[in-house]
Design a protein around this motif. Structure first.
Motif, short mmCIF file in Angstrom:
data_model
loop_
_atom_site.label_atom_id
_atom_site.label_comp_id
_atom_site.label_asym_id
_atom_site.label_seq_id
_atom_site.Cartn_x
_atom_site.Cartn_y
_atom_site.Cartn_z
N THR A 114 8.22 34.69 -12.77
CA THR A 114 8.05 33.74 -13.85
C THR A 114 9.39 33.28 -14.39
N PRO A 115 9.45 32.10 -15.01
CA PRO A 115 10.64 31.74 -15.77
C PRO A 115 10.82 32.74 -16.93
N GLY A 116 12.01 32.79 -17.45
CA GLY A 116 12.28 33.67 -18.59
C GLY A 116 13.59 34.39 -18.40
N GLY A 117 13.94 35.19 -19.39
CA GLY A 117 15.19 35.92 -19.28
C GLY A 117 15.48 36.76 -20.50
N GLY A 118 16.67 37.33 -20.49
CA GLY A 118 17.08 38.26 -21.53
C GLY A 118 17.30 37.60 -22.88
N LEU A 119 17.11 38.40 -23.92
CA LEU A 119 17.34 37.95 -25.28
C LEU A 119 18.84 37.90 -25.57
N MET A 148 12.36 28.51 -22.13
CA MET A 148 11.48 27.42 -21.69
C MET A 148 12.29 26.13 -21.51
N PHE A 149 13.13 25.83 -22.49
CA PHE A 149 13.95 24.62 -22.39
C PHE A 149 14.99 24.74 -21.28
N GLU A 150 15.71 25.87 -21.26
CA GLU A 150 16.78 26.03 -20.27
C GLU A 150 16.26 26.01 -18.83
N GLU A 151 15.10 26.61 -18.59
CA GLU A 151 14.63 26.76 -17.22
C GLU A 151 13.66 25.69 -16.76
N THR A 152 13.02 24.96 -17.71
CA THR A 152 12.07 23.92 -17.30
C THR A 152 12.43 22.54 -17.84
N GLY A 153 13.29 22.49 -18.86
CA GLY A 153 13.60 21.22 -19.51
C GLY A 153 12.58 20.82 -20.54
N ILE A 154 11.57 21.65 -20.76
CA ILE A 154 10.50 21.35 -21.72
C ILE A 154 10.80 22.07 -23.02
N ASP A 197 12.38 45.71 -21.53
CA ASP A 197 11.16 45.61 -22.33
C ASP A 197 10.76 44.15 -22.24
N GLU A 198 9.77 43.84 -21.39
CA GLU A 198 9.38 42.46 -21.13
C GLU A 198 8.16 42.09 -21.96
N ARG A 199 8.22 40.91 -22.58
CA ARG A 199 7.09 40.36 -23.32
C ARG A 199 6.68 39.08 -22.61
N TYR A 200 5.40 38.95 -22.30
CA TYR A 200 4.87 37.80 -21.56
C TYR A 200 4.13 36.86 -22.51
N PHE A 201 4.58 35.60 -22.54
CA PHE A 201 4.00 34.58 -23.41
C PHE A 201 3.29 33.54 -22.57
N LEU A 202 2.08 33.18 -22.98
CA LEU A 202 1.29 32.15 -22.32
C LEU A 202 1.65 30.80 -22.91
N ILE A 203 2.07 29.88 -22.06
CA ILE A 203 2.49 28.55 -22.51
C ILE A 203 1.79 27.50 -21.65
N ARG A 204 1.06 26.62 -22.30
CA ARG A 204 0.38 25.53 -21.60
C ARG A 204 1.21 24.26 -21.78
N VAL A 205 1.37 23.52 -20.68
CA VAL A 205 2.14 22.28 -20.71
C VAL A 205 1.24 21.11 -20.30
N ALA A 206 1.63 19.92 -20.71
CA ALA A 206 0.83 18.72 -20.46
C ALA A 206 1.05 18.13 -19.07
N HIS A 207 2.12 18.54 -18.39
CA HIS A 207 2.43 17.99 -17.07
C HIS A 207 3.16 19.05 -16.26
N ASP A 208 3.35 18.77 -14.96
CA ASP A 208 4.00 19.76 -14.11
C ASP A 208 5.45 19.40 -13.76
N GLY A 209 6.05 18.51 -14.53
CA GLY A 209 7.44 18.15 -14.31
C GLY A 209 8.39 19.21 -14.84
N VAL A 210 9.31 19.65 -13.98
CA VAL A 210 10.27 20.69 -14.35
C VAL A 210 11.67 20.18 -14.04
N SER A 211 12.61 20.42 -14.95
CA SER A 211 13.99 19.99 -14.76
C SER A 211 14.92 21.21 -14.66
N SER A 212 15.86 21.13 -13.75
CA SER A 212 16.87 22.19 -13.60
C SER A 212 18.19 21.81 -14.28
N THR A 213 18.19 20.78 -15.07
CA THR A 213 19.40 20.27 -15.72
C THR A 213 20.16 21.33 -16.50
#
Length: 149
Positions: A38-43, A57-63, A90-106
């Motif tokens: 999954t996307p995500g990372g350290g605090l 979420m912003f850094e890895e998907t652009g959303i 210590d991993e915490r998993y968050f459910l995030i729904r998005v409106a589209h499947d566009g992802v940016s690596s910017t």
């Protein structure tokens, strides 16, 4: 071993497909091995799990999101990062729904650009049937227990 608290993102598109990134280990005993995660990372220091989820979420998907969805799982795990460092997380998993499947690596870091070799939106059936390595190993069960799949 370094403690690495992290926020992991269970990102679902309108078709309930799950976003996973394919990583390759760049160094250490696992160099060259690939896996999906999954996307995500350290605090960052002083950052909450929720704030880290929004930042990642912003850094890895652009959303950009103001707050993550619900935390549906927590787990303690020891694993090797793509740079070869072994960490206790210590991993915490968050459910995030998005409106589209566009992802940016910017906004990816140099390490992410080197280690992430693909991205894919997975249907439940595809993920359950794959022989590829996927972390966490019980991700389909996790989403089923949460009432998502």
């Amino acid at each position: 071993m370094r403690a690495r608290p992290s926020s992991r993102l269970l990102v679902l598109d309108p078709q309930d497909r799950l976003l996973l990134f394919k990583f390759v280990h760049l160094a250490g005993a696992l160099a060259g091995q690939q896996f999906w995660a999954t996307p995500g990372g350290g605090l960052d220091p002083g950052e909450s799990y929720e704030a880290a989820a929004c930042r990642e979420m912003f850094e890895e998907t652009g959303i950009r999101i103001d707050h993550p969805g619900p935390q549906i799982m927590q787990r303690a795990v020891t694993f090797t990062l793509v740079d070869g460092e072994q960490v206790s997380s210590d991993e915490r998993y968050f459910l995030i729904r998005v409106a589209h499947d566009g992802v940016s690596s910017t906004h990816w870091t140099e390490l992410e650009r080197a280690a992430i070799t693909a991205q894919r939106w997975w249907r439940r059936e595809e993920l359950a049937a794959t022989s590829d390595r996927v972390f966490p190993e019980d991700i389909t069960d996790m989403l089923r227990r949460a009432g998502v799949w």
